[in-house]
Write a protein that holds these residues in place. Structure first.
Motif, PDB file in Angstrom:
ATOM      1  N   ALA A  43      -6.945  13.611  18.717  1.00 18.74           N
ATOM      2  CA  ALA A  43      -6.096  13.541  19.905  1.00 18.74           C
ATOM      3  C   ALA A  43      -4.632  13.708  19.531  1.00 18.74           C
ATOM      4  N   ASP A  44      -4.286  13.347  18.316  1.00 19.04           N
ATOM      5  CA  ASP A  44      -2.916  13.458  17.825  1.00 19.04           C
ATOM      6  C   ASP A  44      -2.736  14.739  16.995  1.00 19.04           C
ATOM      7  N   ASP A  45      -3.696  15.639  17.063  1.00 18.75           N
ATOM      8  CA  ASP A  45      -3.691  16.878  16.272  1.00 18.75           C
ATOM      9  C   ASP A  45      -3.552  16.611  14.773  1.00 18.75           C
ATOM     10  N   PHE A  46      -4.126  15.473  14.336  1.00 18.92           N
ATOM     11  CA  PHE A  46      -4.149  15.100  12.925  1.00 18.92           C
ATOM     12  C   PHE A  46      -2.737  14.995  12.329  1.00 18.92           C
ATOM     13  N   GLN A  47      -1.758  14.712  13.185  1.00 21.42           N
ATOM     14  CA  GLN A  47      -0.379  14.588  12.717  1.00 21.42           C
ATOM     15  C   GLN A  47      -0.163  13.284  11.949  1.00 21.42           C
ATOM     16  N   ARG A  48      -0.726  12.192  12.441  1.00 21.20           N
ATOM     17  CA  ARG A  48      -0.513  10.886  11.807  1.00 21.20           C
ATOM     18  C   ARG A  48      -1.613  10.545  10.810  1.00 21.20           C
ATOM     19  N   GLY A 145     -26.223  -7.712   5.023  1.00 17.40           N
ATOM     20  CA  GLY A 145     -25.875  -6.340   5.401  1.00 17.40           C
ATOM     21  C   GLY A 145     -24.888  -6.302   6.555  1.00 17.40           C
ATOM     22  N   VAL A 146     -25.096  -7.150   7.556  1.00 21.99           N
ATOM     23  CA  VAL A 146     -24.171  -7.200   8.698  1.00 21.99           C
ATOM     24  C   VAL A 146     -22.785  -7.637   8.224  1.00 21.99           C
ATOM     25  N   ALA A 147     -22.745  -8.650   7.367  1.00 18.82           N
ATOM     26  CA  ALA A 147     -21.449  -9.121   6.862  1.00 18.82           C
ATOM     27  C   ALA A 147     -20.733  -8.014   6.078  1.00 18.82           C
ATOM     28  N   LEU A 148     -21.470  -7.297   5.245  1.00 20.65           N
ATOM     29  CA  LEU A 148     -20.863  -6.209   4.478  1.00 20.65           C
ATOM     30  C   LEU A 148     -20.402  -5.078   5.388  1.00 20.65           C
ATOM     31  N   LYS A 149     -21.187  -4.769   6.418  1.00 17.88           N
ATOM     32  CA  LYS A 149     -20.782  -3.717   7.355  1.00 17.88           C
ATOM     33  C   LYS A 149     -19.572  -4.141   8.180  1.00 17.88           C
ATOM     34  N   LEU A 150     -19.476  -5.431   8.513  1.00 15.53           N
ATOM     35  CA  LEU A 150     -18.271  -5.905   9.199  1.00 15.53           C
ATOM     36  C   LEU A 150     -17.046  -5.734   8.304  1.00 15.53           C
ATOM     37  N   ALA A 151     -17.214  -6.030   7.025  1.00 16.06           N
ATOM     38  CA  ALA A 151     -16.110  -5.839   6.083  1.00 16.06           C
ATOM     39  C   ALA A 151     -15.729  -4.362   5.991  1.00 16.06           C
ATOM     40  N   LEU A 152     -16.718  -3.489   5.987  1.00 21.92           N
ATOM     41  CA  LEU A 152     -16.433  -2.049   5.970  1.00 21.92           C
ATOM     42  C   LEU A 152     -15.711  -1.623   7.243  1.00 21.92           C
ATOM     43  N   ALA A 153     -16.137  -2.148   8.392  1.00 20.15           N
ATOM     44  CA  ALA A 153     -15.498  -1.799   9.661  1.00 20.15           C
ATOM     45  C   ALA A 153     -14.038  -2.231   9.670  1.00 20.15           C
ATOM     46  N   VAL A 154     -13.770  -3.443   9.223  1.00 21.40           N
ATOM     47  CA  VAL A 154     -12.388  -3.924   9.159  1.00 21.40           C
ATOM     48  C   VAL A 154     -11.576  -3.060   8.188  1.00 21.40           C
ATOM     49  N   SER A 155     -12.172  -2.705   7.075  1.00 21.44           N
ATOM     50  CA  SER A 155     -11.492  -1.840   6.101  1.00 21.44           C
ATOM     51  C   SER A 155     -11.176  -0.473   6.705  1.00 21.44           C
ATOM     52  N   MET A 156     -12.132   0.075   7.436  1.00 20.10           N
ATOM     53  CA  MET A 156     -11.910   1.373   8.070  1.00 20.10           C
ATOM     54  C   MET A 156     -10.770   1.304   9.077  1.00 20.10           C
ATOM     55  N   LEU A 157     -10.763   0.257   9.884  1.00 21.24           N
ATOM     56  CA  LEU A 157      -9.689   0.106  10.869  1.00 21.24           C
ATOM     57  C   LEU A 157      -8.335  -0.073  10.181  1.00 21.24           C
ATOM     58  N   ALA A 158      -8.317  -0.825   9.086  1.00 19.86           N
ATOM     59  CA  ALA A 158      -7.068  -1.041   8.359  1.00 19.86           C
ATOM     60  C   ALA A 158      -6.563   0.258   7.727  1.00 19.86           C
ATOM     61  N   ILE A 159      -7.468   1.034   7.151  1.00 20.18           N
ATOM     62  CA  ILE A 159      -7.074   2.320   6.542  1.00 20.18           C
ATOM     63  C   ILE A 159      -6.522   3.248   7.615  1.00 20.18           C
ATOM     64  N   PHE A 160      -7.200   3.297   8.755  1.00 24.22           N
ATOM     65  CA  PHE A 160      -6.734   4.158   9.841  1.00 24.22           C
ATOM     66  C   PHE A 160      -5.357   3.707  10.330  1.00 24.22           C
ATOM     67  N   ALA A 161      -5.202   2.396  10.548  1.00 23.04           N
ATOM     68  CA  ALA A 161      -3.924   1.863  11.021  1.00 23.04           C
ATOM     69  C   ALA A 161      -2.802   2.150  10.013  1.00 23.04           C
ATOM     70  N   PHE A 162      -3.087   1.966   8.744  1.00 21.53           N
ATOM     71  CA  PHE A 162      -2.091   2.248   7.710  1.00 21.53           C
ATOM     72  C   PHE A 162      -1.682   3.722   7.749  1.00 21.53           C
ATOM     73  N   ALA A 163      -2.686   4.614   7.837  1.00 23.58           N
ATOM     74  CA  ALA A 163      -2.392   6.043   7.879  1.00 23.58           C
ATOM     75  C   ALA A 163      -1.623   6.405   9.160  1.00 23.58           C
ATOM     76  N   TRP A 164      -1.937   5.743  10.253  1.00 22.42           N
ATOM     77  CA  TRP A 164      -1.304   6.031  11.540  1.00 22.42           C
ATOM     78  C   TRP A 164       0.177   5.640  11.529  1.00 22.42           C
ATOM     79  N   TRP A 165       0.481   4.451  10.994  1.00 17.61           N
ATOM     80  CA  TRP A 165       1.847   3.939  11.082  1.00 17.61           C
ATOM     81  C   TRP A 165       2.709   4.187   9.844  1.00 17.61           C
ATOM     82  N   PHE A 166       2.082   4.542   8.749  1.00 19.66           N
ATOM     83  CA  PHE A 166       2.886   4.760   7.542  1.00 19.66           C
ATOM     84  C   PHE A 166       2.652   6.166   7.052  1.00 19.66           C
TER      85      PHE A 166
END
Length: 166
Positions: A43-48, A145-166
């Motif tokens: 949606a952001d044309d991969f700019q961020r 497995g659910v706990a590990l996948k939750l950790a992966l989900a949080v990590s994915m969101l954090a990586i995306f947020a970091f890439a988006w704002w920095f």
């Protein structure tokens, strides 16, 4: 008309459903989270968020599949589960979906116990005790497995947020 607003809404919906899917076995949780994050980047044309963060997010999504199988297998193998107990876990999980939240918790356990009892062909107290142990071990593996996948989900969101704002 700017198409980015509907794409951001779709991205948010995919991420929300994906996060629910991390806990609910009927939904492909992390693949939906990844699809939502990819949609937001598009949606952001991969700019961020460019190629490198998306590759990392894709790799984490692939890791989630291995985590699912590994955690369940570890829980089952630690208590000596038979292949039928593992099959019973899958069937029990599917059947449990039709019984809401209690079914999601009880289904894998009951399926593993029934599978182990069929495999051992014994209902003697020792056989029933072993089957219950297999059910608990399998269920704990799923919980891991659910706990590990939750950790992966949080990590994915954090990586995306970091890439988006920095």
């Amino acid at each position: 008309m700017d198409i980015s607003v509907p794409l951001y809404l779709l991205a948010g919906l995919l991420v929300a459903i994906g996060l629910a899917g991390v806990v609910l076995p009927a939904l492909p949780g992390l693949p939906l989270v990844f699809a939502g994050l990819l949609t937001a980047a598009w949606a952001d044309d991969f700019q961020r968020v460019g190629a490198m963060p998306l590759v990392v997010l894709g790799l984490l999504t692939a890791v989630s599949f291995a985590v699912d199988f590994w955690a369940t297998a570890v829980g089952a193998k630690r208590v000596g589960a038979s292949p039928l107990a593992l099959l019973g876990t899958v069937v029990g999980t599917f059947v449990g979906l039709f019984f809401g939240l209690p079914g999601l918790f009880a289904g894998p356990f009951v399926g593993a116990v029934v599978g182990e009892l069929i495999s051992r062909r014994t209902l003697y107290p020792a056989g029933l005790g072993h089957a219950a142990k297999v059910g608990i071990g399998t269920w704990l593996g799923i919980a891991l497995g659910v706990a590990l996948k939750l950790a992966l989900a949080v990590s994915m969101l954090a990586i995306f947020a970091f890439a988006w704002w920095f």
